[in-house]
Design an enzyme around this catalytic site. Structure first.
Site, mmCIF file in Angstrom:
data_model
loop_
_atom_site.group_PDB
_atom_site.id
_atom_site.type_symbol
_atom_site.label_atom_id
_atom_site.label_comp_id
_atom_site.label_asym_id
_atom_site.label_seq_id
_atom_site.Cartn_x
_atom_site.Cartn_y
_atom_site.Cartn_z
ATOM 1 C CB CYS A 1 -0.063 2.694 -0.423
ATOM 2 S SG CYS A 1 1.633 2.538 0.004
ATOM 3 N NE ARG B 1 2.227 -6.592 -1.812
ATOM 4 C CZ ARG B 1 2.340 -5.278 -2.018
ATOM 5 N NH1 ARG B 1 2.438 -4.455 -1.016
ATOM 6 N NH2 ARG B 1 2.342 -4.823 -3.251
HETATM 7 P P1 IMP Z 1 -4.206 1.430 -6.420
HETATM 8 O O1 IMP Z 1 -4.518 0.968 -7.809
HETATM 9 O O2 IMP Z 1 -3.809 2.887 -6.379
HETATM 10 O O3 IMP Z 1 -5.297 1.125 -5.452
HETATM 11 O O4 IMP Z 1 -2.894 0.658 -5.952
HETATM 12 C C1 IMP Z 1 -2.806 -0.735 -5.920
HETATM 13 C C2 IMP Z 1 -1.388 -1.137 -5.540
HETATM 14 O O5 IMP Z 1 -1.092 -0.710 -4.201
HETATM 15 C C3 IMP Z 1 -1.140 -2.624 -5.495
HETATM 16 O O6 IMP Z 1 -0.923 -3.206 -6.747
HETATM 17 C C4 IMP Z 1 0.109 -2.704 -4.614
HETATM 18 O O7 IMP Z 1 1.298 -2.464 -5.320
HETATM 19 C C5 IMP Z 1 -0.103 -1.562 -3.649
HETATM 20 N N1 IMP Z 1 -0.586 -2.021 -2.344
HETATM 21 C C6 IMP Z 1 -1.512 -2.967 -2.076
HETATM 22 N N2 IMP Z 1 -1.749 -3.073 -0.752
HETATM 23 C C7 IMP Z 1 -0.929 -2.184 -0.171
HETATM 24 C C8 IMP Z 1 -0.701 -1.815 1.194
HETATM 25 O O8 IMP Z 1 -1.333 -2.281 2.144
HETATM 26 N N3 IMP Z 1 0.259 -0.875 1.394
HETATM 27 C C9 IMP Z 1 0.974 -0.322 0.381
HETATM 28 N N4 IMP Z 1 0.755 -0.595 -0.912
HETATM 29 C C10 IMP Z 1 -0.186 -1.528 -1.178
#
Ligand code: IMP
Length: 502
Positions: free
Chosen positions: A321, A420
């Protein structure tokens, strides 16, 4: 005047748990990770209509949650939210595949006709890696069953390669078969009683439906936490948006979806309230819909009051993100979780209704899961974690000699899921809020989830907690300084065996 939060917000890596009293009954065997997923009237003694056996859900992302991931995670006791950034038809088809998947009943993907040759059998075995081949009249998975041929039925260098399959197969008349509709345990009883390695399941016209393999029985036994509905089908979720829900929701419901989640990077909005109302009004209160994401009390109260079945927390903490960099909005994931958990408890004491909360994103180490739960989350959503496994939908590649899997954000150019992020109107110009990346390949979901849950359970024992609600009550958390953090990993030594860190 603008409101200032005077304290900095914090994330998981800045906290540790202080152990509590561990009584003799606090052993891993006694710990339950069962957790509610949807709102329920706790005060009146009502039970939630949907719970999970482990507190994990997989992210609503193209690079994480498809039907294969959903089946693998439901086997462990969690739920996948199948990504919504695809056509309604494709998403509904993924949901339908999860719901029609019958644990242990495999659609045969190695099939041949009786008039084909042993040479063709050998190349089919090489191609599919399966040593058991169904012989059907038309050579398809659902043709009329004529027999079974396996690599043990002939020695290719001792017989003419162009010999016909029907000369070497076990013919239908000698096969033990099960009738369509048989339960898995009855099928396994037949396998054991007749000492066979597989049981073809046929319909009343002797057409092949599926095959139950002896080896899958053990597989079934290794998944004691499987999450199933009352018809023994795996539980599955799906992401939706605030635009096409009037068409998407009925298609997903028809496909058998169990729970929906409004998927937005920022959920404290009129659109989410409207979507929650419209869905509950048009499709009924029994349709379960989570909403989010929010990072404070106000956001939680808004979604809870508008009927969200669970509320998802987190802005800007995901590994892929870049929302905070691009837009300057967000909050440390730990602080957000702690504040929303307090709001959830306040809402419960006011109304008697318990609205589960999900901490979404930013989980880097397994212990972060335990911290999120201790801070009040009922379950956590993970993207990067699941993207690393065999079961994620992306390619496995070799980069610099190491196996990696692809992982991209829903707000990246690659996903093009502007719904989104886009707030509508004409002024906005699309910009990226996520990156396209690689994550280290980590093997099978089952092995990793088992290990992670084992760590969570052991820490819960250290805290004297036998359940997640008990952990939430008893946990003692401390903020740590950066020097304490570096003291926490191996230091002042030369590490010989790095595997202890995995
Ligand atoms: P991770 O487990 O730290 O990889 O975070 C996953 C979460 O990041 C997802 O469930 C979303 O809430 C968020 N997310 C997914 N795609 C994006 C993006 O492109 N930008 C910002 N947040 C994202």
């Amino acid at each position: 005047m603008a409101y200032f939060y005077e304290e900095p917000s914090h994330t998981f890596g800045e906290y540790l748990l202080i152990p509590g009293y561990t009584s003799a009954e606090c052993i891993p065997e006694n710990v339950s990770l069962k957790t509610p997923v949807v709102r329920f009237n706790k005060k009146s003694g009502e039970k939630p209509s949907l719970s999970m056996n482990i507190p994990l859900v997989s992210a609503v992302m193209q690079s994480v949650s498809d039907d294969k991931m959903a089946i693998a995670l439901a086997k462990e006791g969690g739920i996948s939210f199948i990504f919504g950034s695809q056509t309604i038809e494709n998403q509904a088809a993924m949901v339908a595949r999860v719901k029609s998947y019958k644990a242990g009943f495999v659609t045969s993907d190695s099939n041949i006709r009786p008039d084909q040759t042993l040479e063709e059998v050998v190349s089919l075995i090489e191609q599919t890696g399966h040593s058991t081949i169904a012989v059907t009249d038309d050579g398809t998975a659902h043709g009329k069953l004529e027999g079974i041929i396996t690599e043990r039925d002939f020695r290719i260098d001792h017989v003419p390669a162009n010999s016909k399959v029907n000369e070497y197969m076990t013919p239908f008349a000698k096969l033990v078969t099960g009738k369509d509709g048989i339960t898995l345990s009855a099928a396994n009883d037949l396998i054991w009683a007749h000492k066979v390695n597989q049981l073809p399941i046929i319909d009343d016209k002797n057409h092949l439906v599926s095959i139950v393999f002896r080896k899958d029985f053990d597989n079934h036994e290794t998944h004691p936490n499987e999450l199933m509905d009352t018809n023994h089908r795996y539980i599955v979720g799906a992401g939706i948006n605030t635009r096409d829900y009037m068409e998407r929701v009925p298609a997903l419901l028809k496909a058998g979806v169990d729970i929906l989640c409004l998927d937005s990077s920022e959920g404290y909005s009129e659109w989410q309230a409207k979507a929650l109302h419209d869905i509950h009004e048009k499709f009924g209160k029994d349709v379960k819909v989570g909403a989010g994401n929010v990072v404070d009390r106000e956001g939680f109260m808004f979604l809870a009051e508008n009927g969200a079945d669970f509320v998802k927390i987190g802005i800007g903490g995901g590994s892929i993100c870049i929302t905070r960099e691009q837009k300057g909005i967000g909050r440390g994931q730990a602080t957000a979780t702690i504040e929303v958990a307090k709001a959830r408890d306040e809402y419960y004491s006011k109304t008697g209704i318990y609205v589960p909360i999900c901490s979404d994103g930013g989980i880097v180490h397994d212990y972060h899961i335990t911290l999120a739960l201790a801070m009040g989350a009922d379950f956590v959503m993970l993207g990067r974690y699941f993207a690393r496994f065999d079961e994620s939908p992306t390619n496995k590649l070799i980069i610099n000699g190491n196996y990696v899997k692809e992982y991209w954000g829903e707000g990246s150019n690659r996903a093009r899921n502007w719904q989104r992020y886009d707030l509508g109107g004409k002024k906005g110009m699309a910009f990226e809020e996520g990156v396209d990346s690689y994550v280290p390949y980590a093997g099978r979901l089952h092995d990793n989830v088992s290990l992670s849950m084992s760590k969570v359970i052991h820490t819960m024992c250290n805290c004297g907690a036998l359940s997640i609600p008990e952990l939430q009550q008893k946990a003692k958390l401390t903020l740590v300084s950066s020097t304490t953090i570096s003291e926490g990993s191996a230091h002042d030594v030369t590490v010989r065996n790095t595997s202890i860190h995995s």
